[in-house]
Design a protein around this motif. Structure first.
Motif, mmCIF file in Angstrom:
data_model
loop_
_atom_site.group_PDB
_atom_site.id
_atom_site.type_symbol
_atom_site.label_atom_id
_atom_site.label_comp_id
_atom_site.label_asym_id
_atom_site.label_seq_id
_atom_site.Cartn_x
_atom_site.Cartn_y
_atom_site.Cartn_z
ATOM 1 N N LYS A 129 -1.636 -0.857 -8.973
ATOM 2 C CA LYS A 129 -2.557 -0.085 -9.793
ATOM 3 C C LYS A 129 -1.796 1.121 -10.327
ATOM 4 C CE LYS A 129 -6.657 -0.365 -9.771
ATOM 5 N NZ LYS A 129 -7.597 -0.977 -10.751
ATOM 6 N N ASP B 16 -9.364 6.913 -9.315
ATOM 7 C CA ASP B 16 -8.415 6.693 -10.403
ATOM 8 C C ASP B 16 -9.021 6.981 -11.773
ATOM 9 O OD1 ASP B 16 -10.074 4.538 -10.771
ATOM 10 O OD2 ASP B 16 -8.582 3.017 -10.285
ATOM 11 N N GLU C 110 -6.537 -5.643 -11.977
ATOM 12 C CA GLU C 110 -7.587 -5.043 -12.782
ATOM 13 C C GLU C 110 -8.842 -4.700 -11.982
ATOM 14 O OE1 GLU C 110 -6.899 -4.119 -15.753
ATOM 15 O OE2 GLU C 110 -4.941 -5.093 -15.681
ATOM 16 N N ARG D 86 3.502 3.054 -10.947
ATOM 17 C CA ARG D 86 2.395 2.294 -10.362
ATOM 18 C C ARG D 86 2.471 2.379 -8.838
ATOM 19 N NH1 ARG D 86 -0.243 -0.304 -14.258
ATOM 20 N NH2 ARG D 86 -1.390 -1.598 -12.777
ATOM 21 N N ALA E 19 -0.884 -2.146 -4.223
ATOM 22 C CA ALA E 19 -2.316 -2.435 -4.106
ATOM 23 C C ALA E 19 -2.582 -3.565 -3.106
ATOM 24 C CB ALA E 19 -2.909 -2.776 -5.467
#
Length: 296
Positions: free
Chosen positions: A141, A225, A197, A154, A157
């Motif tokens: 993410k 986020d 996503e 990034r 995750a």
């Protein structure tokens, strides 16, 4: 590479010290989120990829290992670390003989993932799509404000995919995959960052643990986020085996729990009790433990 050429390991050995006293009762991997143990959520996600059973899925255990072993049963191969957790890298290394030349999809049991369509495994199928068995892949993410480290802007995750050539050289001594695989692969230009996503939370603190439960129950919650929230607002999730004579608003209440008072944005574990004179807000109640989950 097809899923048949890949094994999966769910890492469930950690103590979960930041979640104490909740993890004085059960290991972190068995803490319920939305009335489903985190470990069961991870196993369901693997099943969505066609990975299941002791020939393709393994679970490691150390802290309160007997609980993990009993919970998993015959659903996966078990790797018990009798002298305590040996880290993410050591845990995978101890399974090298079982992995036996395959790539391995490694997931953290404490990772809460929720796909946009709520279909376990569908979003992380990209981890396997088109994989040739040579690169390291990491589900990611965007980094959060204030984050340090990360990988190319990034953050990890919950899942990574490792080629056998990295796994075969791992030591069973204590170490972590950041040092032994991810950073070396990044330096060699062999780290692929796969965008996720859906919603992701590391449930390692009371605040993130509560947020994951609220999200699983369809309650509006900020995941930090600035982009991913639940698609609807719900009334929470109360097990059919719970007794609520008071009120439970936007909360998760487990089987056998009794709520005689008022709870709002709370998690009430199976068998826990809330007395008639109690009014709880953003609290986790587990057995006799009452854990404030958010700063007010």
């Amino acid at each position: 590479m097809t899923p048949a050429a890949v094994a999966a390991v769910i890492l469930a050995a950690g103590e979960g010290q930041r979640l104490r006293p909740l993890t004085s009762l059960v290991p972190k991997a068995l803490c319920p989120v939305g009335n489903v143990a985190l470990l069961d959520r991870a196993l369901a996600r693997l099943a969505g990829l066609g990975l299941g059973g002791p020939s393709t899925v393994a679970v490691n255990a150390a802290y309160l290992a007997d609980q993990v072993v009993a919970h998993v049963g015959e659903r996966a191969r078990l790797s018990v670390e009798p002298d305590g957790p040996v880290g993410t890298s050591g845990g995978v290394a101890r399974l090298r003989g079982w992995i036996d030349g395959r790539g391995v999809l490694v997931g953290n049991a404490d990772a809460y993932l929720a796909d946009p369509l709520r279909e376990p495994g569908k979003d992380i199928a990209a981890m396997l799509d088109g994989w040739g068995g040579d690169t390291v892949r990491m589900l990611t993410k965007p980094v959060l404000p204030g984050d340090t480290g990360g990988f190319g802007g990034r953050r990890f995750a919950g899942f990574s995919l490792l080629p056998w050539r990295y796994v075969r050289d791992l030591s069973p001594e204590f170490s972590d995959l950041v040092r032994t695989v991810w950073r070396p692969a990044e330096a060699a230009g062999q780290l692929e960052l796969i965008a996720y996503e859906g919603a992701y939370l590391d449930t390692g603190t009371p605040a993130t643990y509560l947020a994951a439960n609220l999200h699983a129950a369809g309650v509006d919650v900020d995941l930090g986020d600035g982009s991913t929230r639940t698609p609807r607002r719900g009334d929470g999730l109360v097990s059919q085996g719970a007794t609520v004579t008071g009120s439970a608003d936007d909360s998760v209440v487990g089987a056998g729990a009794v709520v005689a008072g008022r709870v709002r944005r709370c998690v009430i574990w199976p068998g826990a009790r809330v007395a008639a004179d109690e009014d709880l807000f953003e609290i986790v109640r587990a057995g006799d433990h009452t854990v404030p989950a958010m700063a007010h």
